[in-house]
Structure formats: structure tokens, C-alpha cells
Scaffold this motif. Structure first.
Motif, mmCIF file in Angstrom:
data_model
loop_
_atom_site.group_PDB
_atom_site.id
_atom_site.type_symbol
_atom_site.label_atom_id
_atom_site.label_comp_id
_atom_site.label_asym_id
_atom_site.label_seq_id
_atom_site.Cartn_x
_atom_site.Cartn_y
_atom_site.Cartn_z
ATOM 1 N N LEU A 87 0.816 -1.215 0.000
ATOM 2 C CA LEU A 87 0.000 0.000 0.000
ATOM 3 C C LEU A 87 0.848 1.263 0.000
ATOM 4 C CD1 LEU A 87 -2.944 -0.774 2.461
ATOM 5 C CD2 LEU A 87 -3.186 0.078 0.132
ATOM 6 N N THR A 88 1.814 1.313 0.908
ATOM 7 C CA THR A 88 2.630 2.528 1.010
ATOM 8 C C THR A 88 3.464 2.741 -0.242
ATOM 9 O OG1 THR A 88 4.270 1.237 2.267
ATOM 10 C CG2 THR A 88 2.718 2.584 3.530
ATOM 11 N N THR A 89 3.944 1.660 -0.833
ATOM 12 C CA THR A 89 4.692 1.788 -2.080
ATOM 13 C C THR A 89 3.809 2.349 -3.180
ATOM 14 O OG1 THR A 89 6.156 -0.064 -1.502
ATOM 15 C CG2 THR A 89 6.025 0.534 -3.825
ATOM 16 N N SER A 90 2.580 1.868 -3.249
ATOM 17 C CA SER A 90 1.659 2.337 -4.277
ATOM 18 C C SER A 90 1.236 3.780 -4.034
ATOM 19 C CB SER A 90 0.427 1.428 -4.336
ATOM 20 O OG SER A 90 0.782 0.124 -4.722
ATOM 21 N N PHE A 91 0.934 4.120 -2.776
ATOM 22 C CA PHE A 91 0.539 5.486 -2.462
ATOM 23 C C PHE A 91 1.674 6.475 -2.718
ATOM 24 C CE2 PHE A 91 -3.039 3.844 0.262
ATOM 25 C CZ PHE A 91 -4.038 4.499 -0.444
ATOM 26 N N TYR A 92 2.907 6.012 -2.543
ATOM 27 C CA TYR A 92 4.049 6.896 -2.760
ATOM 28 C C TYR A 92 4.099 7.394 -4.201
ATOM 29 C CZ TYR A 92 8.810 8.694 -2.243
ATOM 30 O OH TYR A 92 9.909 9.510 -2.189
ATOM 31 N N THR A 93 3.592 6.575 -5.132
ATOM 32 C CA THR A 93 3.603 6.978 -6.539
ATOM 33 C C THR A 93 2.620 8.112 -6.815
ATOM 34 O OG1 THR A 93 1.903 5.386 -7.236
ATOM 35 C CG2 THR A 93 4.186 4.624 -7.211
ATOM 36 N N LEU A 94 1.690 8.352 -5.888
ATOM 37 C CA LEU A 94 0.711 9.426 -6.082
ATOM 38 C C LEU A 94 1.229 10.774 -5.585
ATOM 39 C CD1 LEU A 94 -2.537 7.599 -4.917
ATOM 40 C CD2 LEU A 94 -1.668 7.859 -7.242
ATOM 41 N N GLY A 95 2.400 10.760 -4.957
ATOM 42 C CA GLY A 95 2.937 11.979 -4.362
ATOM 43 C C GLY A 95 3.544 12.915 -5.395
ATOM 44 N N ALA A 96 4.467 13.705 -4.921
ATOM 45 C CA ALA A 96 5.094 14.717 -5.773
ATOM 46 C C ALA A 96 5.822 14.067 -6.954
ATOM 47 C CB ALA A 96 6.074 15.544 -4.937
ATOM 48 N N ASN A 97 6.024 14.850 -8.008
ATOM 49 C CA ASN A 97 6.722 14.356 -9.181
ATOM 50 C C ASN A 97 8.151 13.930 -8.829
ATOM 51 O OD1 ASN A 97 4.562 14.823 -10.892
ATOM 52 N ND2 ASN A 97 5.214 16.924 -11.333
ATOM 53 N N TYR A 98 8.622 12.963 -9.584
ATOM 54 C CA TYR A 98 9.992 12.494 -9.401
ATOM 55 C C TYR A 98 10.897 13.347 -10.292
ATOM 56 C CZ TYR A 98 13.716 9.111 -8.569
ATOM 57 O OH TYR A 98 14.871 8.498 -8.174
ATOM 58 N N PHE A 99 11.786 14.089 -9.660
ATOM 59 C CA PHE A 99 12.605 15.040 -10.407
ATOM 60 C C PHE A 99 13.878 14.371 -10.924
ATOM 61 C CE2 PHE A 99 10.108 17.737 -7.549
ATOM 62 C CZ PHE A 99 9.547 18.605 -8.483
ATOM 63 N N ILE A 100 14.097 14.505 -12.215
ATOM 64 C CA ILE A 100 15.331 14.000 -12.817
ATOM 65 C C ILE A 100 15.911 15.116 -13.678
ATOM 66 C CG2 ILE A 100 14.590 11.596 -12.795
ATOM 67 C CD1 ILE A 100 13.882 11.852 -15.731
ATOM 68 N N ASN A 101 17.185 15.004 -13.966
ATOM 69 C CA ASN A 101 17.851 16.077 -14.719
ATOM 70 C C ASN A 101 17.568 15.956 -16.217
ATOM 71 O OD1 ASN A 101 19.673 14.151 -15.836
ATOM 72 N ND2 ASN A 101 20.982 14.331 -14.021
ATOM 73 N N ASN A 102 17.977 16.967 -16.957
ATOM 74 C CA ASN A 102 17.701 17.023 -18.392
ATOM 75 C C ASN A 102 18.367 15.885 -19.160
ATOM 76 O OD1 ASN A 102 16.125 19.324 -18.162
ATOM 77 N ND2 ASN A 102 17.863 20.725 -18.467
ATOM 78 N N GLN A 103 19.544 15.500 -18.691
ATOM 79 C CA GLN A 103 20.240 14.397 -19.362
ATOM 80 C C GLN A 103 19.431 13.110 -19.263
ATOM 81 O OE1 GLN A 103 24.154 13.623 -17.800
ATOM 82 N NE2 GLN A 103 24.656 12.144 -19.417
ATOM 83 N N ASP A 104 18.839 12.843 -18.081
ATOM 84 C CA ASP A 104 18.018 11.648 -17.912
ATOM 85 C C ASP A 104 16.722 11.734 -18.715
ATOM 86 O OD1 ASP A 104 19.781 10.275 -16.306
ATOM 87 O OD2 ASP A 104 18.940 11.004 -14.428
ATOM 88 N N TYR A 105 16.155 12.942 -18.805
ATOM 89 C CA TYR A 105 14.976 13.119 -19.653
ATOM 90 C C TYR A 105 15.305 12.802 -21.113
ATOM 91 C CZ TYR A 105 11.369 14.974 -16.567
ATOM 92 O OH TYR A 105 10.399 15.098 -15.614
ATOM 93 N N ASP A 106 16.476 13.198 -21.533
ATOM 94 C CA ASP A 106 16.903 12.900 -22.898
ATOM 95 C C ASP A 106 17.003 11.393 -23.121
ATOM 96 O OD1 ASP A 106 17.017 15.582 -23.515
ATOM 97 O OD2 ASP A 106 19.195 15.750 -23.181
ATOM 98 N N LYS A 107 17.504 10.683 -22.116
ATOM 99 C CA LYS A 107 17.604 9.217 -22.218
ATOM 100 C C LYS A 107 16.212 8.591 -22.364
ATOM 101 C CE LYS A 107 21.754 8.814 -19.301
ATOM 102 N NZ LYS A 107 22.269 8.287 -17.997
ATOM 103 N N ILE A 108 15.249 9.073 -21.557
ATOM 104 C CA ILE A 108 13.886 8.544 -21.620
ATOM 105 C C ILE A 108 13.258 8.853 -22.975
ATOM 106 C CG2 ILE A 108 11.561 8.728 -20.653
ATOM 107 C CD1 ILE A 108 12.843 9.245 -17.923
ATOM 108 N N ASN A 109 13.456 10.064 -23.465
ATOM 109 C CA ASN A 109 12.899 10.447 -24.766
ATOM 110 C C ASN A 109 13.514 9.616 -25.898
ATOM 111 O OD1 ASN A 109 11.232 12.409 -23.624
ATOM 112 N ND2 ASN A 109 12.770 14.039 -23.856
#
Length: 464
Positions: free
Chosen positions: A149-171
Motif C-alpha cells: 500500500l505505502t509503495t503504491s501510495f508513494y507513486t501518487l505523491g510529488a513528481n519524481y525530479f530528474i535532470n535534463n540528461q536523464d529526460y533525454d535518455k527517456i525520450n
């Protein structure tokens, strides 16, 4: 090779070509924690599967009322849900239990715990099954509801911040998957959500294992997200992890197929397999030990059917159940003197009324849990399905076995080629003259004998 196998092979080649197991997002090698979900989404969209399986891990908003009920249970019975790993051996069992002689048993874990319970200290935990637990149980069981439950609820919290380089990897990864597979999988959402889950569950599991005296972890499902994180934590603490086979595994199961030469710390050190047949169908870095399956050995081996009858077991699954009932309607209309016991998968129970309304023939009996599967094996002399594990279990009970050639039957092409299973493309194949019960001469190929002895010896060696 059929499309289903082609997709697996293409996916494995794709992740090797782009070295995805080395992909780091926020300093976390995340690919093995998302590949099962990503592959499942790709397959579902390519094959037009209708998603019917829901769980707290897949849709927390839609399940809000069952979750609230679960929270109330935890609030009023806190001691049942407290998690403390402080024994030599930790079992993470299967939440779906079978009623037997006054209690609900985990058919994978209970027979092993019975072997070792007096020799070793054992902690036994399980996740909820459809937001609840089956009681009474033969052995004391701790609940992992709070962790899930707590693991699942944690996903509803604040956004997970990653840097621009990691965003580029995801894209870039999204672009590659769009080019090679399908264009509608939200890779960014999957990765960011699972990064949050990973961060929370890793910290929690790390604290639970810190200072514990665990020497061995035995679990039923290694590709459950939290279990996969548990394995990675255990790996860093040099705690050995074994997985118990709990269903069909083979070339079409992404969780048990990897390109050779990968180093992946979130896989179990060892897998206890039911027989050599299963070992020959997977590619994984884990040590493969053919030990057998005590529960089926105790119930099926040395069972002798003395009669050929007109009772036919139909094994349904949530992915293909509606297609299957339409096929069985057609077959049953041609064989009015036969009884067709249409056994629903547990995930289909809630759709019982829909299946009953689709059952147009009087000789089709739709079944939820009125009969145990093994009782049906004893009751019937023939079984029909698509790609369920129960089909191979039915072979151990001596049932003549057919598959309907609809999507997924390719899973058992090797058994079809070896004549253990026959494709049912003509209802006339089901008749008493040709329907000789198939006692496989080499049953140990599927189900290694002396399973209890084999497993006990292996655990004793690991605990030295």
C-alpha cells in the motif's frame, strides 16, 4: 515460429542492441524493473488484448473502495500487518491459496515449510489476494499489505525530479520503442512511476534486512516489482535468493528470457524447477535446479484412471476466456452427450454471470471454485485449453489433452510436436475410441520425482 515468439525474440534483441540493462536514470539501473510492464503493454497493443486484470499495483484510483476496506483492516488489526524479518529463512509465498482439509494452503510454499520448519527458523509472508487474505492457514503467515500500500501510495505523491540528461535518455528510449514496436506506450510515465516505487521500496526493504539474520530468501514470484527490489537489496547484502516455479514458464514468458551475457542483480540466484522440460524452455542467468513440485507429486503421481468417460475439463484464462467459451459452445453443440466443465481462472470469477449467459449449451457447466482443479482432473478424462499451466498438470493426471488454436496456443508447440497435446481443429477428434488416456511415459520430464527429498537436500546445502 509464431508471432508471439517473434515478438519475444525481437524484444530481447532490441534490449541487447541498445544495452538497456546498463541504462541509468537518476543513478538507478531501471530497465529490469520496467521491462515486464513495457513488454506487456507492447504485446497487449499488438495483439489487441483486452486488459481485465486489475490490482492495487495497476490501478489504485479505480480500486479506491477495496483499498479503504484494506486500510480499515490494518487499522483494527495492526499486529497482523507488522513486518519484521528476523528468522534464518524468509519465505514470500503465493497469495492465491487452495482450500484443503480445513485450511487454506499455499501449494508452492507450504509443502517446503513442512519439510524445514523444525530444523530452521522461518518467516512466512504473503501479499494480499484481491485486497484480502485466505484464512485459516496451516502455518503462521505475516502480511505485506502495508509495504504494498505505502509503495503504491508513494507513486501518487510529488513528481519524481530528474535532470535534463536523464529526460533525454527517456525520450530517446521512447523514440526507439516507437520505431521498433508500437507508438502508444507511455514510456516516460512507466519509468517515472517505477523510479518512485523503487526509491521507496528499496529504502524500506533495506531497513528491514539491515541487521537481520536471514541466510536464505525463498519466494514464489521474482518478477513482482517489490520482490524484484527485494532481490536487488539481498544481492548487495550477500543473501541468497531462490525462486519457486509457480506456473508455465517458457520462450513466451518475458520474465524468464534474457539475452545471454547480461549481469542483472535483480534476478534470483537460483530457480527451483518442476522438471527438465521447463529448464529447457528459458534463458536466464539464475542457476536452474530441477527439484520437482511436491504438491503435484503427492496428488497426481501413482494415480491410475480406470475409466474413459464423457466428462471434459475446459481450462479458461482471463486473457482468452471469451474467445474460448464461444469455441466451446460450438463444440458442445456437436457433442450433446458430453459434459463440458468450463473452469474459470480466479481473475474471471467476477465475470461468472457473463460467462454463464454466454454458455448457450445445456451440457456446459461454468465453474468458479465449486470444484478443486485436481478433483476435476480425477473427474474428467479429457481436457481442453489454450496455454494454461493446468494443461501440463492434467497430463500428469493422465488426461487426454487438446488446445484450441486461438492466440496463445503456440506456447505449447513443442508438446504438440511431441504428441503430448493435440490441436483441436475438428470436434470429431473427441471420441471414446480414440480418446485413450495419455499416461506420459516420461512424466519425470515435466515433474521430477522425489521432489521433497531434492528440495530439502538443496536447502540444507545452501544453509551450511
Amino acid at each position: 515460429m509464431k508471432d508471439k515468439d517473434i515478438l519475444i525474440e525481437k524484444f530481447i534483441e532490441f534490449e541487447k542492441r541498445y544495452d538497456l540493462f546498463s541504462l541509468e536514470i537518476n543513478n538507478i539501473k531501471i530497465w529490469d524493473f520496467v521491462r515486464f510492464e513495457i513488454y506487456s503493454e507492447i504485446k497487449k497493443q499488438k495483439n489487441n488484448f483486452v486488459e481485465t486484470k486489475k490490482s492495487i499495483r495497476s490501478n489504485i484510483i479505480q480500486n479506491i473502495f477495496p483499498i479503504l476496506g484494506q486500510i480499515l483492516k490494518i487499522f483494527f488489526s495492526t499486529f497482523k500487518y507488522k513486518i519484521k524479518f528476523d528468522k534464518e529463512i524468509l519465505f514470500i509465498g503465493h497469495s492465491r491459496r487452495k482450500y484443503n482439509s480445513g485450511s487454506f494452503i499455499d501449494i508452492y510454499s507450504d509443502p517446503i515449510i513442512e519439510l524445514i520448519n523444525e530444523k530452521y527458523e522461518v518467516d512466512f509472508y504473503e501479499y494480499p489476494d484481491n485486497f484480502s487474505h485466505h484464512t485459516p492457514t496451516k502455518y503462521k503467515v505475516g502480511y505485506l499489505d502495508v509495504l504494498e500500500l505505502t509503495t503504491s501510495f508513494y507513486t501518487l505523491g510529488a513528481n519524481y525530479f530528474i535532470n535534463n540528461q536523464d529526460y533525454d535518455k527517456i525520450n530517446k528510449l521512447t523514440e526507439l520503442i516507437n520505431q521498433n514496436f508500437v507508438e502508444s506506450v507511455n514510456i516516460k510515465s512507466i519509468i517515472l512511476r517505477n523510479l518512485k516505487k523503487y526509491k521507496f521500496s528499496y529504502n524500506r526493504l533495506n531497513s528491514l534486512l539491515d541487521g537481520s539474520k536471514i541466510k536464505l530468501i525463498i519466494l514464489v514470484e521474482s518478477y513482482n516489482f517489490i520482490n524484484k527490489v527485494l532481490i536487488s537489496v539481498a544481492n548487495k547484502k550477500n543473501i541468497y535468493v531462490c525462486e519457486l516455479q509457480h506456473g508455465s514458464i517458457g520462450t513466451s514468458h518475458i520474465a524468464y528470457n534474457y539475452a545471454y551475457g547480461q549481469t542483472i542483480n535483480s534476478l534470483p540466484d537460483e530457480i527451483f524447477l518442476w522438471g527438465k522440460y521447463w529448464a529447457n524452455r528459458i534463458r536466464i542467468q539464475s542457476k536452474l535446479s530441477v527439484t520437482g513440485f511436491p504438491y503435484i507429486e503427492n496428488h497426481a503421481f501413482n494415480l491410475h484412471h480406470s475409466k474413459i468417460n464423457k466428462n471434459i475439463l475446459v481450462v479458461s484464462q482471463w486473457t482468452i476466456g471469451y474467445k474460448l467459451i464461444l469455441e466451446i459452445n460450438r463444440i458442445a453443440s456437436k457433442l450433446p452427450k458430453y459434459n463440458f466443465y468450463f473452469k474459470l481462472h480466479p481473475l474471471e470469477y467476477k465475470n461468472y454471470n457473463n460467462y454463464s449467459s454466454l454458455s448457450l449449451q445445456k451440457n456446459i457447466i461454468v465453474i468458479k471454485d465449486e470444484y478443486d482443479s485436481y478433483d476435476l482432473f480425477k473427474k474428467c478424462s479429457t481436457q481442453i485449453g489454450v496455454y494454461s499451466t493446468l494443461l501440463v498438470e492434467g497430463i500428469a493426471f493422465g488426461l487426454k489433452t487438446f488446445v484450441i488454436p486461438i492466440q496463445g496456443y503456440e506456447f505449447y508447440l513443442d508438446l504438440i510436436n511431441k504428441k503430448y497435446i493435440e490441436i483441436l481443429d475438428d470436434y470429431k477428434k473427441i471420441n471414446l475410441k480414440n480418446n485413450k488416456i495419455n499416461h506420459a511415459e516420461n512424466i519425470n520430464y515435466f515433474w521430477q520425482n522425489n521432489s521433497s527429498k531434492n528440495i530439502l537436500a538443496r536447502i540444507q546445502k545452501l544453509m551450511k
